[in-house]
Design a protein around this motif. Structure first.
Motif, short mmCIF file in Angstrom:
data_model
loop_
_atom_site.label_atom_id
_atom_site.label_comp_id
_atom_site.label_asym_id
_atom_site.label_seq_id
_atom_site.Cartn_x
_atom_site.Cartn_y
_atom_site.Cartn_z
N PRO A 166 66.90 46.32 28.71
CA PRO A 166 66.37 47.57 29.25
C PRO A 166 64.86 47.45 29.48
O PRO A 166 64.13 46.97 28.60
N VAL A 167 64.42 47.79 30.68
CA VAL A 167 62.99 47.70 31.02
C VAL A 167 62.59 49.00 31.70
O VAL A 167 63.36 49.56 32.48
N ASP A 168 61.38 49.48 31.38
CA ASP A 168 60.86 50.64 32.10
C ASP A 168 59.93 50.14 33.21
O ASP A 168 58.88 49.58 32.94
N LEU A 169 60.35 50.36 34.43
CA LEU A 169 59.60 49.86 35.59
C LEU A 169 58.19 50.47 35.62
O LEU A 169 57.23 49.83 36.07
N SER A 170 58.06 51.70 35.12
CA SER A 170 56.74 52.35 35.16
C SER A 170 55.75 51.61 34.24
O SER A 170 54.56 51.52 34.55
N LEU A 171 56.27 51.08 33.11
CA LEU A 171 55.39 50.32 32.21
C LEU A 171 54.93 49.03 32.88
O LEU A 171 53.79 48.59 32.73
N MET A 172 55.84 48.42 33.63
CA MET A 172 55.49 47.18 34.33
C MET A 172 54.40 47.45 35.37
O MET A 172 53.43 46.71 35.51
N ALA A 173 54.59 48.57 36.10
CA ALA A 173 53.60 48.94 37.13
C ALA A 173 52.26 49.21 36.48
O ALA A 173 51.20 48.80 37.00
N GLU A 174 52.30 49.87 35.32
CA GLU A 174 51.08 50.21 34.61
C GLU A 174 50.34 48.93 34.18
O GLU A 174 49.13 48.79 34.37
N GLU A 175 51.13 48.00 33.63
CA GLU A 175 50.51 46.76 33.15
C GLU A 175 49.90 45.98 34.31
O GLU A 175 48.77 45.48 34.22
N ALA A 176 50.64 45.91 35.42
CA ALA A 176 50.14 45.18 36.59
C ALA A 176 48.85 45.82 37.10
O ALA A 176 47.87 45.13 37.42
N THR A 177 48.87 47.15 37.15
CA THR A 177 47.69 47.85 37.66
C THR A 177 46.48 47.60 36.77
O THR A 177 45.37 47.33 37.26
N GLU A 178 46.72 47.68 35.45
CA GLU A 178 45.61 47.48 34.51
C GLU A 178 45.02 46.09 34.65
O GLU A 178 43.80 45.91 34.67
N THR A 179 45.89 45.10 34.76
CA THR A 179 45.40 43.73 34.88
C THR A 179 44.57 43.56 36.15
O THR A 179 43.60 42.81 36.17
N LEU A 180 44.98 44.25 37.22
CA LEU A 180 44.32 44.04 38.50
C LEU A 180 43.15 44.98 38.75
O LEU A 180 42.48 44.89 39.79
N LEU A 181 42.90 45.90 37.80
CA LEU A 181 41.82 46.87 37.99
C LEU A 181 40.47 46.22 38.31
O LEU A 181 39.81 46.63 39.29
N PRO A 182 40.04 45.21 37.53
CA PRO A 182 38.75 44.59 37.83
C PRO A 182 38.72 43.98 39.23
O PRO A 182 37.71 44.07 39.95
N PHE A 183 39.83 43.40 39.60
CA PHE A 183 39.99 42.79 40.92
C PHE A 183 39.80 43.84 42.02
O PHE A 183 39.14 43.62 43.05
N ALA A 184 40.39 45.04 41.78
CA ALA A 184 40.27 46.14 42.75
C ALA A 184 38.84 46.66 42.77
O ALA A 184 38.30 46.97 43.84
N ALA A 185 38.23 46.77 41.58
CA ALA A 185 36.87 47.29 41.49
C ALA A 185 35.91 46.40 42.27
O ALA A 185 35.03 46.88 42.98
N GLU A 186 36.14 45.08 42.17
CA GLU A 186 35.33 44.11 42.89
C GLU A 186 35.32 44.40 44.38
O GLU A 186 34.32 44.23 45.07
N ARG A 187 36.44 44.86 44.90
CA ARG A 187 36.56 45.14 46.34
C ARG A 187 36.35 46.61 46.66
O ARG A 187 36.66 47.04 47.78
N ASN A 188 35.98 47.36 45.64
CA ASN A 188 35.73 48.78 45.85
C ASN A 188 36.98 49.51 46.32
O ASN A 188 36.96 50.30 47.27
#
Ligand SMILES: Nc1ncnc2c1ncn2[C@@H]1O[C@H](COP(=O)(O)OP(=O)(O)OP(=O)(O)O)[C@@H](O)[C@H]1O
Ligand SMILES: [Mg+2]
Length: 372
Positions: A224-246
């Protein structure tokens, strides 16, 4: 031992039925005939000789008449049986011919199918004639061949693209090494940097290919996996990457429980969010990540601003190694496997991936997975 082919069985069935109905007809005719001529009166043999008198003559004649009728009936019966035997032989021959005629398309189909192999998958049975069971079978086989052909072509294209992509970093490495060898006095710091970058790209590509194979083979544990948790984790990991590009990331929605591999679903979410960041507007773009559970199962929607995409282009993005409009590879461009991997992972989980151009530019990606 004769081979029990369908043709032989059909022939025996035809003439067997013919023989049985012939015999039944004969029996009925015999009984009816005997009844109507009165020959079924049984006359004891010895009674004639003992009697004398005026009526005797008449009686004898009567008996003789009956005897003649009976003989004629039996004679007729015997002849009919002989004719029936002959007709049965004829029906065997006719049955053999007719069965062969009916089964001819089947033989043609067998012969054609037998000689179709990987090399001439483009051949079809293309059976002509009335729409019947045989035509339906031939059309079904043709459909199967068409699907096989597409699949094999896809595999070939994939292998060709993969080897081409793998050769590129090796060729670049080779030229960097050549430069270093021809000019020993050169400062190698920059070359080492470039070698490192090229090598990282080759590793990324190999890893993506491995991931794709793993998802395609469906060889993973399901939990059993919660897809929303996966999306959250992916987003968190990529936040700095997104911030870099504004680029701003907005998340919304609730839990989206499903069954599958946590690692693969995290990869799916990461690829989508990373794409939404990388292929966004150069300045101040936005990414929306929404999850939810509905009657159709768990959904993950990733939307982003970006340049306008033609629907025809969007339809091809899931194809491995296709990089949208960015055909010219810049240092930033990916290997072109991101969406192909997402599609394989979604399909391995019995889910679907839908790509659509977003109104106002950018992409709208929906992943639907079965509910837990
Ligand atoms: N969110 C998006 N918005 C706009 N275009 C996109 C988006 N995602 C993908 N694309 C287009 O689809 C192409 C294929 O994407 P895909 O993720 O498969 O490869 P890639 O991002 O180029 O490389 P990588 O394998 O490193 O992810 C991209 O090159 C890009 O043109
Ligand atoms: Mg990508």
């Amino acid at each position: 031992m004769p081979q029990w082919t369908v043709r032989l069985r059909l022939t025996l069935l035809y003439s067997g039925l013919f023989l049985i109905s012939g015999l039944v007809l004969l029996a009925i005719t015999y009984v009816l005939f005997r009844d109507s001529t009165g020959v079924n009166v049984i006359v004891p043999e010895g009674s004639r000789t003992q009697k004398t008198g005026p009526n005797v003559e008449l009686e004898i004649r009567y008996h003789e008449a009956i005897q003649r009728s009976t003989d004629a009936l039996h004679q007729g019966l015997l002849r009919t049986v002989i004719v029936l035997a002959g007709m049965t032989l004829v029906s065997l021959a006719l049955g053999w011919l007719v069965a062969g005629r009916v089964l001819r398309p089947l033989r043609v189909m067998t012969a054609t199918t037998r000689q179709i192999s990987e090399r001439n998958l483009n051949e079809r049975l293309a059976l002509t004639g009335p729409r019947d069971e045989l035509k339906e079978l031939a059309d079904t086989i043709d459909g199967l061949l068409a699907r096989l052909e597409t699949h094999v072509a896809e595999q070939r294209r994939f292998a060709a693209n993969a080897s081409h992509e793998l050769r590129t970093p090796l060729a670049v490495t080779q030229s960097i090494l050549d430069v270093a060898r021809n000019d020993p006095d050169r400062d190698n710091g920059e070359l080492v940097e470039r070698l490192h970058a090229v090598n990282s790209r080759a590793i990324d590509l190999t890893q993506a290919l491995l991931l794709l194979t793993r998802a395609d083979q469906r060889s993973f544990e399901r939990e059993p996996v919660d897809l929303s948790l996966m999306a959250e984790e992916a987003t968190e990991t990529l936040l700095p990457f997104a911030a870099e590009r504004n680029i701003a990331i907005e998340t919304a929605g609730g839990p989206a429980p499903t069954i599958g591999s946590e690692a693969l679903l995290l990869q799916l979410a990461t690829n989508l969010v990373q794409n939404a960041i990388v292929h966004n507007l150069p300045e101040s773009g936005t990414v929306w990540v929404t999850t939810g559970a509905g009657p159709q199962g768990a959904t993950l929607v990733v939307e982003n601003t970006g340049e306008e995409l033609a629907p025809e282009l969007v339809a091809t993005l899931a194809e491995p190694f296709l990089r949208g409009s960015e055909r010219v590879r810049t240092g930033q461009s990916g290997v072109g496997l991101g969406i192909a991997i997402v599609k394989s992972i979604a399909e391995a989980h019995d889910g679907t991936l839908t790509l659509a151009p977003r109104e106002g530019g950018g992409l709208h990606v929906t992943v639907r997975l079965p509910a837990a």
